[in-house]
Design an enzyme around this catalytic site. Structure first.
Site, PDB file in Angstrom:
ATOM      1  CB  CYS A   2      -0.841   0.063   1.261  1.00  0.00           C
ATOM      2  SG  CYS A   2      -2.029  -1.236   1.407  1.00  0.00           S
ATOM      3  NE  ARG A  27       4.811   1.618  -0.782  1.00  0.00           N
ATOM      4  CZ  ARG A  27       5.694   1.686   0.188  1.00  0.00           C
ATOM      5  NH1 ARG A  27       6.836   2.309  -0.020  1.00  0.00           N
ATOM      6  NH2 ARG A  27       5.466   1.157   1.365  1.00  0.00           N
ATOM      7  CD1 TRP A  73      -0.441  -5.801  -3.803  1.00  0.00           C
ATOM      8  CD2 TRP A  73      -0.302  -6.658  -1.741  1.00  0.00           C
ATOM      9  NE1 TRP A  73       0.009  -7.089  -3.907  1.00  0.00           N
ATOM     10  CE2 TRP A  73       0.104  -7.634  -2.663  1.00  0.00           C
ATOM     11  CE3 TRP A  73      -0.299  -6.975  -0.384  1.00  0.00           C
ATOM     12  CZ2 TRP A  73       0.521  -8.902  -2.278  1.00  0.00           C
ATOM     13  CZ3 TRP A  73       0.113  -8.242   0.009  1.00  0.00           C
ATOM     14  CH2 TRP A  73       0.519  -9.191  -0.932  1.00  0.00           C
ATOM     15  CG  ASN A 100       1.408  -0.014   4.310  1.00  0.00           C
ATOM     16  OD1 ASN A 100       1.149  -1.198   4.139  1.00  0.00           O
ATOM     17  ND2 ASN A 100       2.592   0.506   4.067  1.00  0.00           N
ATOM     18  N   GLY A 101      -0.705  -2.034   6.277  1.00  0.00           N
ATOM     19  CA  GLY A 101      -0.339  -3.002   7.308  1.00  0.00           C
ATOM     20  C   GLY A 101      -1.471  -3.974   7.578  1.00  0.00           C
ATOM     21  CD  GLU A 489      17.066 -13.256  -7.935  1.00  0.00           C
ATOM     22  OE1 GLU A 489      16.479 -13.827  -7.005  1.00  0.00           O
ATOM     23  OE2 GLU A 489      16.770 -12.116  -8.327  1.00  0.00           O
ATOM     24  CE  LYS A 493      13.868 -11.018 -10.147  1.00  0.00           C
ATOM     25  NZ  LYS A 493      14.533 -10.975  -8.921  1.00  0.00           N
ATOM     26  CD  GLU A 496      10.068 -11.525  -8.636  1.00  0.00           C
ATOM     27  OE1 GLU A 496       9.831 -10.794  -7.676  1.00  0.00           O
ATOM     28  OE2 GLU A 496      11.172 -11.530  -9.218  1.00  0.00           O
ATOM     29  CG  HIS A 512      18.198 -37.706  -6.681  1.00  0.00           C
ATOM     30  ND1 HIS A 512      18.425 -38.985  -6.257  1.00  0.00           N
ATOM     31  CD2 HIS A 512      19.413 -37.152  -6.889  1.00  0.00           C
ATOM     32  CE1 HIS A 512      19.735 -39.205  -6.197  1.00  0.00           C
ATOM     33  NE2 HIS A 512      20.358 -38.102  -6.572  1.00  0.00           N
ATOM     34  CE  LYS A 611      11.529  -2.960  -5.444  1.00  0.00           C
ATOM     35  NZ  LYS A 611      12.281  -4.004  -6.158  1.00  0.00           N
TER      36      LYS A 611
HETATM   37  N1  HGA Z   1      -4.921  -4.653   5.515  1.00  0.00           N
HETATM   38  C1  HGA Z   1      -5.318  -3.557   4.687  1.00  0.00           C
HETATM   39  C2  HGA Z   1      -4.112  -2.849   4.114  1.00  0.00           C
HETATM   40  C3  HGA Z   1      -3.273  -3.793   3.303  1.00  0.00           C
HETATM   41  C4  HGA Z   1      -1.846  -3.350   3.071  1.00  0.00           C
HETATM   42  O1  HGA Z   1      -1.220  -2.664   3.844  1.00  0.00           O
HETATM   43  N2  HGA Z   1      -1.217  -3.775   1.998  1.00  0.00           N
HETATM   44  O2  HGA Z   1       0.105  -3.382   1.740  1.00  0.00           O
HETATM   45  C5  HGA Z   1      -6.272  -3.997   3.582  1.00  0.00           C
HETATM   46  O3  HGA Z   1      -6.331  -5.185   3.245  1.00  0.00           O
HETATM   47  O4  HGA Z   1      -6.975  -3.141   3.073  1.00  0.00           O
END
Ligand code: HGA
Length: 616
Positions: A2, A27, A73, A100-101, A489, A493, A496, A512, A611
């Site tokens: 986020c 991000r 996110w 964010n979190g 790695e 890549k 991703e 194996h 990110k």
């Molecule tokens: N938990 C919150 C924010 C998600 C977040 O920080 N993502 O990087 C949500 O799901 O909206």
């Protein structure tokens, strides 16, 4: 992850908020939103890109002197407009919050709040924050106090920005476990998840610390912090720092993608990271901090904790540290380490590696290692004011410059450059490094940027290869010894950014199990430097060829591997000894990039990925 931007100024802040969100797009996100005060809180949200949000804003003629904006996110609740931030709390007064979190105790809080009559309109954990602030505002009548009381009830990680419809002249922000900084401008004050969002208005940044709650007005700000033990809060001052990020560093310039820019920046990024040794006569422990020599003298082993690409850098370092400096080294995925019961040895130095320095699992794993009894830690990181840098006893900053592409490239090679230095320092302290070897190492390091430049010249051949890959659904990457993590790695890549399923194997493991997968539809990429394991690897490659597998071999110029039907070879310059993993990783980065271009995927913002991984 986020992105948060907040702005309060003497002028309309909408352009600053939108430009800030654009800067944070790298991000990774799945929805975006904005709220501004303009005779009430005015909100717009979308599950499209920030450009779409900008169109909504422009059609709506949204303007305001204060506002907060967010790219989400999703962690709790699917990506949809209802779950996009900002969230409102409508009881009593209208509160807007972006976050964010992850709030770990959101279920219990939600239940209590529902019983108290609060209505929930989203599936997010975030929504409890707004309601908690509303609840406390009813008794404190002060937004700052209400935010303090609200965050005291939260468990987990957050960076938040909060606005109150009834107090339009202030924004409250708080952080604990997720990055947030303030920007002090001529015309107003700002907040953001990282400095790149605010360079448009200011270079003066104040990095908030864990537990800080700050109050922003257009002409002033103050920070209060909560003492972890007494739970009392008091006003604090945090240093104002001049950011040395340039706008060019966070802009594309002549490149099509940030990943391409960052791949080609590697010679300079590595030269900048090694700047302090390029003209030196010797390699000193002081590179890692003034207390490094004393700590390294007592170090009996190394424990590397990291995630993703940084974990692969750690795996390469294990080969170096054990074979060159004779120091036992273990490497652990941070998210695994933090939840098991490992045996700690106080004299084992814990090394945390993270590009952003905000990787939640790496930070938590380092803390856990400390609790278990490890005496000292070292951070290898690309962001000077990050939590990792502040948390560790010793530090080495990679000087890669901002890495914006989600797929890490220059952060990886610069981390490897630092890990070579670390290996050399320990080899010296442990008398494994006579001065001729040290001088040879210094010469090698001086040549490294040029060697990387030369490795980049194989791009036209890689483009040819990429054409054959874009139709494939799977790929195998093989390596042996120190090049096995390089194969890992390379596979990461490709996964991703091109969404092709790719697996890496130590080539000796082929028979194996994975050999069963090999047929003409399975391209096999082999990292084949001219080292002591080459002959063994060649036998493994025969095993693939005998089953019809198409081989793509990255060899050295002087190696005697021959091109033939079904065997494609790209040759780097001659074998480069211990630097070889850094050079052999370049073709793999280019391969992933060009396959993604062929497939038309979003190279810099691959689906589902983010990110700086600030949630666990
Ligand atoms: N938990 C919150 C924010 C998600 C977040 O920080 N993502 O990087 C949500 O799901 O909206």
């Amino acid at each position: 992850m986020c992105g948060i931007v907040g702005a309060i100024a003497r002028e309309n802040v909408v352009p600053v908020l939108l430009e800030g969100l654009l800067r944070l797009e790298y991000r990774g996100y799945d929805s975006a939103g904005i709220v501004v005060t303009n005779g009430g809180l005015h909100r717009l949200r979308t599950t499209e890109r920030v450009a779409e949000l900008a169109k909504l804003v422009s059609n709506d003629k949204t303007e305001g002197f204060a506002g907060i904006a967010h790219t989400r996110w999703a962690t709790h609740g699917v990506p949809c407009e209802r779950n996009a931030h900002p969230h409102f709390s409508g009881n009593e007064k209208k509160i807007a919050v972006v976050h964010n979190g992850i709030i770990e105790n959101h279920e219990t809080i939600r239940q209590d709040l529902q019983e108290a009559g609060f209505e929930f309109l989203s599936d997010t954990d975030t929504e409890v924050i707004g309601h908690l602030v509303s609840k406390h505002l009813a008794t404190t009548h002060d937004l700052l106090d209400a935010v303090f009381l609200a965050v005291a009830e939260l468990r987990g990680a957050y960076a938040i920005a909060v606005m109150d419809e009834e107090q339009p002249g202030r924004i409250i922000v708080a952080r604990n476990g997720a990055p947030l900084l303030l920007g002090l401008g001529e015309n107003g004050n700002y907040a953001a998840s990282d400095a790149s969002a605010l360079l448009q208005v200011t270079r003066k940044m104040v990095y908030l610390e864990e537990g800080d709650v700050a109050e922003l007005y257009h002409d002033r700000y103050r920070i209060r912090t909560c003492d972890a033990t007494t739970k009392l809060n008091s006003e604090v001052t945090r240093p104002v720092r001049e950011s040395d990020l340039t706008r060019e560093a966070v802009e594309l310039g002549p490149y099509a993608h940030f990943m391409q820019k960052e791949i080609f920046e590697q010679p300079v990024a590595v030269a900048n990271t090694l700047e302090m040794v390029l003209n030196a006569q010797s390699i000193s422990p002081r590179l890692f901090g003034s207390k490094a020599e004393e700590i390294f003298q007592k170090t009996s082993g190394i424990l590397i904790l990291a995630c993703g690409t940084s974990y692969h850098a750690g795996l390469v370092a294990k080969y170096w540290l054990e074979s060159i400096s004779g120091l036992p080294c273990s490497v652990e995925i941070a998210s695994e380490y933090r939840y098991r019961e490992p045996i700690a040895n106080p004299s084992t130095l814990v090394v945390g590696i993270s590009q952003s320095g905000e990787t939640a699992d790496t930070l938590a794993a380092l803390n856990y290692a400390k609790l278990l009894g490890h005496d000292h830690s070292l951070a290898i990181c690309n962001v000077p004011e990050s939590a990792l840098i502040r948390q560790a006893d010793l530090r080495f900053l990679t000087r890669a410059g901002p890495e914006i592409g989600v797929a890490s490239t220059k952060a990886f090679t610069t981390q490897l450059a630092v890990l070579i230095l670390l290996t050399s320092v320990f080899a010296k302290l442990r008398n494994k490094f006579p001065s001729e070897l040290e001088q040879e190492m210094l010469i090698g390091l001086r040549h490294l940027p040029v060697s990387i430049q030369l490795a980049l010249q194989i791009e036209p051949q890689i483009k040819e290869w990429a054409r054959n890959f874009s139709q494939k659904r799977h790929a195998l990457f093989l390596g042996r010894g120190i090049h096995y993590p390089i194969a890992m790695e390379g596979a990461l890549k490709l996964k991703e950014i091109s969404y092709i399923h790719a697996e890496a194997y130590a080539a000796g493991e082929l028979k194996h199990g994975p050999l069963a997968l090999v047929d003409k539809e399975m391209p096999v990429i082999a990292i084949a430097p001219n080292d002591v394991l080459l002959e063994k690897l060649k036998s493994n490659l025969q095993e693939v060829r005998a089953r019809g597998g198409e081989l793509y071999v990255i060899a050295d110029a002087d190696s005697n591997i021959k091109e033939s039907e079904g065997v494609h070879i790209i040759r780097l310059a001659g074998y480069s000894g211990m630097f070889s993993p850094m050079l052999h990783t370049i073709p793999l980065q280019l391969l992933a990039y060009h396959v993604a271009l062929q497939k038309g995927t979003d190279v810099d913002k691959p689906r589902n990925l983010a990110k700086a991984v600030t949630v666990e």
